[in-house]
Design a protein around this motif. Structure first.
Motif, PDB file in Angstrom:
ATOM      1  N   ALA A 134      17.797  60.044  52.287  1.00 48.95           N
ATOM      2  CA  ALA A 134      18.226  60.943  51.204  1.00 48.95           C
ATOM      3  C   ALA A 134      19.269  61.932  51.719  1.00 48.95           C
ATOM      4  CB  ALA A 134      17.025  61.680  50.621  1.00 48.95           C
ATOM      5  N   GLU A 135      19.036  62.479  52.903  1.00 47.22           N
ATOM      6  CA  GLU A 135      19.999  63.422  53.486  1.00 47.22           C
ATOM      7  C   GLU A 135      21.353  62.754  53.710  1.00 47.22           C
ATOM      8  OE1 GLU A 135      17.846  64.690  56.955  1.00 47.22           O
ATOM      9  OE2 GLU A 135      16.686  66.197  55.840  1.00 47.22           O
ATOM     10  N   GLN A 136      21.326  61.506  54.177  1.00 44.50           N
ATOM     11  CA  GLN A 136      22.587  60.783  54.384  1.00 44.50           C
ATOM     12  C   GLN A 136      23.284  60.482  53.061  1.00 44.50           C
ATOM     13  OE1 GLN A 136      22.639  57.460  57.066  1.00 44.50           O
ATOM     14  NE2 GLN A 136      21.794  58.649  58.748  1.00 44.50           N
ATOM     15  N   LEU A 137      22.516  60.119  52.042  1.00 44.34           N
ATOM     16  CA  LEU A 137      23.117  59.866  50.730  1.00 44.34           C
ATOM     17  C   LEU A 137      23.737  61.139  50.157  1.00 44.34           C
ATOM     18  CD1 LEU A 137      20.454  57.475  49.147  1.00 44.34           C
ATOM     19  CD2 LEU A 137      22.812  56.886  49.794  1.00 44.34           C
ATOM     20  N   VAL A 138      23.071  62.265  50.337  1.00 46.93           N
ATOM     21  CA  VAL A 138      23.624  63.540  49.866  1.00 46.93           C
ATOM     22  C   VAL A 138      24.924  63.847  50.603  1.00 46.93           C
ATOM     23  CG1 VAL A 138      23.255  66.043  49.829  1.00 46.93           C
ATOM     24  CG2 VAL A 138      21.429  64.496  49.083  1.00 46.93           C
ATOM     25  N   LYS A 139      24.948  63.649  51.901  1.00 50.38           N
ATOM     26  CA  LYS A 139      26.177  63.873  52.693  1.00 50.38           C
ATOM     27  C   LYS A 139      27.297  62.963  52.185  1.00 50.38           C
ATOM     28  CE  LYS A 139      28.639  64.993  56.478  1.00 50.38           C
ATOM     29  NZ  LYS A 139      29.980  65.059  55.948  1.00 50.38           N
ATOM     30  N   GLN A 140      26.965  61.709  51.922  1.00 51.82           N
ATOM     31  CA  GLN A 140      27.963  60.761  51.393  1.00 51.82           C
ATOM     32  C   GLN A 140      28.431  61.201  50.004  1.00 51.82           C
ATOM     33  OE1 GLN A 140      29.395  58.747  53.217  1.00 51.82           O
ATOM     34  NE2 GLN A 140      28.037  57.686  54.614  1.00 51.82           N
ATOM     35  N   ALA A 141      27.519  61.704  49.179  1.00 46.86           N
ATOM     36  CA  ALA A 141      27.902  62.178  47.846  1.00 46.86           C
ATOM     37  C   ALA A 141      28.816  63.399  47.943  1.00 46.86           C
ATOM     38  CB  ALA A 141      26.665  62.501  47.013  1.00 46.86           C
ATOM     39  N   GLU A 142      28.562  64.264  48.917  1.00 49.09           N
ATOM     40  CA  GLU A 142      29.437  65.419  49.136  1.00 49.09           C
ATOM     41  C   GLU A 142      30.844  64.961  49.518  1.00 49.09           C
ATOM     42  OE1 GLU A 142      27.263  67.536  52.146  1.00 49.09           O
ATOM     43  OE2 GLU A 142      25.972  68.539  50.681  1.00 49.09           O
ATOM     44  N   ASP A 143      30.917  63.911  50.328  1.00 54.26           N
ATOM     45  CA  ASP A 143      32.210  63.392  50.781  1.00 54.26           C
ATOM     46  C   ASP A 143      32.913  62.516  49.752  1.00 54.26           C
ATOM     47  OD1 ASP A 143      31.720  64.685  53.178  1.00 54.26           O
ATOM     48  OD2 ASP A 143      31.141  62.861  54.262  1.00 54.26           O
ATOM     49  N   LYS A 165      13.001  66.636  45.710  1.00 54.82           N
ATOM     50  CA  LYS A 165      12.621  67.800  46.521  1.00 54.82           C
ATOM     51  C   LYS A 165      13.837  68.641  46.887  1.00 54.82           C
ATOM     52  CE  LYS A 165       8.700  65.697  48.945  1.00 54.82           C
ATOM     53  NZ  LYS A 165       8.249  65.244  50.277  1.00 54.82           N
ATOM     54  N   MET A 166      14.999  67.980  46.981  1.00 51.22           N
ATOM     55  CA  MET A 166      16.238  68.661  47.363  1.00 51.22           C
ATOM     56  C   MET A 166      16.969  69.236  46.147  1.00 51.22           C
ATOM     57  SD  MET A 166      17.388  65.733  50.108  1.00 51.22           S
ATOM     58  CE  MET A 166      18.880  66.463  50.709  1.00 51.22           C
ATOM     59  N   GLY A 167      16.372  69.132  44.968  1.00 52.67           N
ATOM     60  CA  GLY A 167      16.966  69.721  43.777  1.00 52.67           C
ATOM     61  C   GLY A 167      17.764  68.773  42.907  1.00 52.67           C
ATOM     62  N   THR A 182      18.549  54.088  38.821  1.00 52.05           N
ATOM     63  CA  THR A 182      18.224  55.498  38.648  1.00 52.05           C
ATOM     64  C   THR A 182      19.393  56.311  39.157  1.00 52.05           C
ATOM     65  OG1 THR A 182      15.921  54.964  39.110  1.00 52.05           O
ATOM     66  CG2 THR A 182      16.514  57.287  39.097  1.00 52.05           C
ATOM     67  N   THR A 183      19.879  57.216  38.355  1.00 52.01           N
ATOM     68  CA  THR A 183      21.004  58.049  38.751  1.00 52.01           C
ATOM     69  C   THR A 183      20.551  59.487  38.910  1.00 52.01           C
ATOM     70  OG1 THR A 183      22.574  56.582  37.651  1.00 52.01           O
ATOM     71  CG2 THR A 183      23.320  58.820  38.104  1.00 52.01           C
ATOM     72  N   TYR A 184      20.923  60.078  40.026  1.00 52.42           N
ATOM     73  CA  TYR A 184      20.579  61.479  40.328  1.00 52.42           C
ATOM     74  C   TYR A 184      21.848  62.290  40.377  1.00 52.42           C
ATOM     75  CZ  TYR A 184      16.057  59.645  41.312  1.00 52.42           C
ATOM     76  OH  TYR A 184      14.848  59.022  41.178  1.00 52.42           O
ATOM     77  N   SER A 185      21.772  63.481  39.831  1.00 47.50           N
ATOM     78  CA  SER A 185      22.929  64.372  39.884  1.00 47.50           C
ATOM     79  C   SER A 185      22.459  65.747  40.354  1.00 47.50           C
ATOM     80  CB  SER A 185      23.604  64.469  38.530  1.00 47.50           C
ATOM     81  OG  SER A 185      22.699  64.931  37.564  1.00 47.50           O
ATOM     82  N   LEU A 186      23.392  66.492  40.880  1.00 51.21           N
ATOM     83  CA  LEU A 186      23.123  67.838  41.344  1.00 51.21           C
ATOM     84  C   LEU A 186      24.151  68.754  40.727  1.00 51.21           C
ATOM     85  CD1 LEU A 186      21.466  69.663  43.270  1.00 51.21           C
ATOM     86  CD2 LEU A 186      23.226  69.242  44.976  1.00 51.21           C
ATOM     87  N   THR A 187      23.661  69.734  40.000  1.00 54.96           N
ATOM     88  CA  THR A 187      24.563  70.717  39.400  1.00 54.96           C
ATOM     89  C   THR A 187      24.708  71.878  40.362  1.00 54.96           C
ATOM     90  OG1 THR A 187      23.743  70.074  37.242  1.00 54.96           O
ATOM     91  CG2 THR A 187      24.979  72.130  37.369  1.00 54.96           C
ATOM     92  N   ILE A 188      25.951  72.166  40.704  1.00 54.18           N
ATOM     93  CA  ILE A 188      26.213  73.250  41.663  1.00 54.18           C
ATOM     94  C   ILE A 188      26.723  74.471  40.922  1.00 54.18           C
ATOM     95  CG2 ILE A 188      27.537  73.937  43.670  1.00 54.18           C
ATOM     96  CD1 ILE A 188      27.598  70.998  44.461  1.00 54.18           C
TER      97      ILE A 188
END
Length: 188
Positions: A134-143, A165-167, A182-188
Motif C-alpha cells: 500500500a505504501e508503494q502504491l501511494v508513492k507511485q500515485a504521488e508520482d 487506514k491511510m485515509g 476497486t478504486t481508491y482516492s485521496l482528497t488533499i
C-alpha cells in the motif's frame, strides 16, 4: 490521486476433480503457472481504469500479467512479486481424504486465518507485506497520479484495508466473479 485494484481474470486451470491434500499442492502449482481465459467482454470500469492509468503494476504470477495485457494489450506493466497472492499452507498427509480444489482452498484459508501457516507466509507477515505494498502504491500515485494494480483477490483486500487506514476512500465495484475493480482516492 487514484489507485485502482483489479483482480485477475478466470484461470485456465479448471481441474475440479477430487484430490488428496498432496495432489492439491500440485494443483496450486499448476494454477500459479496458468494464464487466464480471454473473454468476449470485460467490465467497463476495469477497462476504463486501465486505459486512463499512468502506471500499471502486476504481480509476477502469470494470471495477473496476462489479465493486464488482456485489458489493454498496448500497456507495459511493472511486474513485482510484492503483489503476489497470499499462499495457502500445506497440510501433512491425510490418508484417504479427497476433496475438490475449492474445498481444500476454503479449508486451508480458514486454517491460515486462525494462524496455521506451514510452508507459507503467516497472516501477520502477509499484513506487513500488504502495508508495504500500500505504501508503494501511494508513492507511485504521488508520482504518477493514477495507478492500477492487477493483482489477486485476498492480497488486494489486504492492500485495501491498509489504504483505508491511510485515509484513502474507495468502494468495490464488480459485475463479474473475476475482474473486481476497486478504486481508491485521496482528497488533499
Amino acid at each position: 490521486m487514484e489507485i485502482s485494484l483489479i483482480r485477475h481474470g478466470k484461470s485456465k486451470h479448471v481441474d475440479n476433480n477430487l484430490m488428496t491434500c498432496m495432489e492439491f499442492q500440485g494443483w496450486v502449482e499448476k494454477y500459479d503457472r496458468s494464464g487466464v481465459f480471454e473473454e468476449k467482454y470485460y467490465p467497463s470500469l476495469a477497462l476504463e481504469k486501465i486505459a486512463a492509468a499512468n502506471l500499471i503494476i502486476t504481480s509476477d504470477l502469470k494470471r495477473s500479467i496476462e489479465s493486464a495485457s488482456l485489458l489493454n494489450p498496448n500497456i507495459k506493466a511493472i511486474v513485482d512479486k510484492l503483489y503476489r497472492e497470499v499462499e495457502l499452507p500445506v497440510l501433512p498427509r491425510i490418508a484417504g481424504v479427497k476433496l475438490s480444489p475449492a474445498s481444500w482452498a476454503v479449508m486451508l484459508r480458514c486454517l491460515w486465518f486462525i494462524g496455521y501457516s506451514r510452508q507459507c507466509e503467516s497472516i501477520a507477515r502477509a499484513k506487513q507485506r500488504a502495508k508495504l505494498a500500500a505504501e508503494q502504491l501511494v508513492k507511485q500515485a504521488e508520482d504518477h497520479h493514477s495507478v492500477v494494480l492487477v493483482g489477486h483477490g485476498f492480497f488486494n483486500r489486504f492492500i485495501a484495508k491498509e489504504l483505508k487506514k491511510m485515509g484513502w476512500e474507495g468502494k468495490r465495484k464488480s459485475s463479474a466473479k473475476h475482474w473486481h475493480c476497486t478504486t481508491y482516492s485521496l482528497t488533499i
